[in-house]
Scaffold this active site. Structure first.
Site, short mmCIF file in Angstrom:
data_model
loop_
_atom_site.label_atom_id
_atom_site.label_comp_id
_atom_site.label_asym_id
_atom_site.label_seq_id
_atom_site.Cartn_x
_atom_site.Cartn_y
_atom_site.Cartn_z
N CYS A 122 0.83 -1.20 0.00
CA CYS A 122 0.00 0.00 0.00
C CYS A 122 0.87 1.26 0.00
O CYS A 122 1.38 1.67 1.03
CB CYS A 122 -0.93 -0.01 1.22
SG CYS A 122 -1.92 1.48 1.34
N CYS A 141 -0.41 4.15 2.08
CA CYS A 141 -0.15 4.02 3.52
C CYS A 141 1.33 4.26 3.83
O CYS A 141 1.65 4.91 4.81
CB CYS A 141 -0.47 2.61 4.02
SG CYS A 141 -1.92 1.86 3.30
N ASP A 142 2.22 3.69 3.04
CA ASP A 142 3.64 3.62 3.44
C ASP A 142 4.60 4.41 2.57
O ASP A 142 5.79 4.49 2.89
CB ASP A 142 4.08 2.15 3.46
CG ASP A 142 3.27 1.34 4.47
OD1 ASP A 142 2.89 1.92 5.49
OD2 ASP A 142 3.01 0.15 4.23
#
Ligand code: NDP
Length: 323
Positions: free
Chosen positions: A147, A150-151
């Protein structure tokens, strides 16, 4: 505040059928539970085999509104669980093996028990597909992710590799260029054969930070405490080489967790549960679906939570209409 605590009983002590049963314990399931519990529906939530869902695999979550300093994925899920329990949600650590929607109350069977429920909220989520190559599990959270939203932030001025040739991979590769100094996209097909839309391909090809390697597959991830490199192979020549990298993003698609509902609910051609427009209603009255199990587009914790809220409100209205 009108905080009303529902009676704390175990499922066995409850008489008759439940008002609502929720399957899944990600942001959608817990949010549905918070709303249903506060509406005095005394929900029972069955957590599934991966309690907390995909956020349990994420480190810092920095885009959850209200958490101004960011929060670790598992901590966020613990907070959501606590909030759901506070209003009387019954939490059951079990796995649903079979559902029967032929009559109401519906029957939900788990490995241990059988439940009857007037309404059902499905929040079983989706799972990222992985390559299943050596090192992939070992370096999760240490350079490996599925992701970028997200990261990606953690790879400022670093080099990353993205795998996949669909819209997700190209979107992720383009997104990470905001942070990373260099992005290498590994595509197993040849030039002009990618699944991604032409506009996404053009954007990636023209981006100065993105290099696309066609006919290339990742074979193994290598490193010490963190990821350091990926072993790649050209699937036409068989030539192997090693690519230094700080990050490795797998973006080869998601699979909705709907095997339980095949032949029971209407699913689309990718396996997502079909639902009414702007609603979480499925084709079976009284069965609602929310979160990633109906959403191939946004796949964010906050959108899943919003859909969970909708499902609980719709289940409550459905029950009121029945009465
Ligand atoms: P897709 O199924 O479209 O693409 C998956 C990609 O991963 C393909 O390039 C596939 O290669 C590759 N792949 C699959 N398995 C492997 C493997 N083992 N090794 C290497 N590569 C592999 O999934 P997406 O998640 O990209 O997209 C899903 C849907 O969501 C699509 O309909 C897409 O259009 C949509 N979407 C839309 C977006 C937007 O509109 N902004 C953003 C993201 C997704 P191969 O082609 O060789 O099979």
């Amino acid at each position: 505040m009108d905080v009303q605590k529902t009676p704390q009983t175990t499922p066995n002590e409850r008489e008759g059928s439940l008002k609502t049963l929720i399957i899944g314990s990600g942001p959608a399931g817990y949010t549905a539970a918070i709303y249903a519990a506060r509406a005095d529906m005394q929900p029972l939530l069955i957590s599934g085999r991966e309690p907390g869902g995909q956020l349990m695999l994420t480190s810092d979550v920095e885009n959850w509104p209200g958490e101004a300093d960011g929060i670790m994925g598992p901590d966020l899920m613990e907070k959501l669980k606590k909030q759901a329990l506070r209003f009387g949600t019954e939490f059951v650590s079990d796995f649903v093996t079979e559902v029967d929607f032929s009559e109401r109350p519906f029957t939900v069977k788990t490995e241990d028990k059988e439940y009857k429920t007037e309404t059902l909220i499905i929040a079983t989520g989706a799972s990222a597909m992985w390559l299943n190559i050596p090192g992939e599990k070992e370096f999760q959270g240490k350079g490996v992710s599925a992701c970028a939203t997200c990261d990606g932030f953690f790879f400022r001025d670093k080099k990353v590799v993205v795998v996949g040739g669909g819209d997700s991979a190209l979107e992720e590769a383009t997104f990470i260029t905001k942070f990373a100094s260099e992005v290498v996209l590994l595509v197993r097909k040849g030039e002009g054969e990618m699944r991604a839309s032409k506009i996404m391909q053009k954007r990636a090809m023209e981006h100065s930070k993105i290099t696309i390697m066609y006919h290339t597959e990742a074979k193994e991830l290598l490193g010490g405490d963190v990821l350091e490199s990926v072993k790649i192979v050209n699937n036409q020549t068989g030539e192997e080489s090693e690519l230094k990298t700080d990050g490795f993003f797998v973006a080869i698609g998601h699979k909705p967790n709907t095997s339980l509902f095949k032949g029971v609910l209407e699913l689309d051609d990718k396996g997502y549960i079909k639902h009414a427009p702007n609603s979480t209603e499925t084709n079976v009255e009284g069965v609602f679906a929310c979160g990633d199990v109906i959403d191939p587009h946004y796949r964010q914790a906050i959108t899943a939570a919003g859909l969970g809220c909708m499902a609980a409100l719709e289940a409550e209205r459905f029950l009121s209409a029945q009465e």
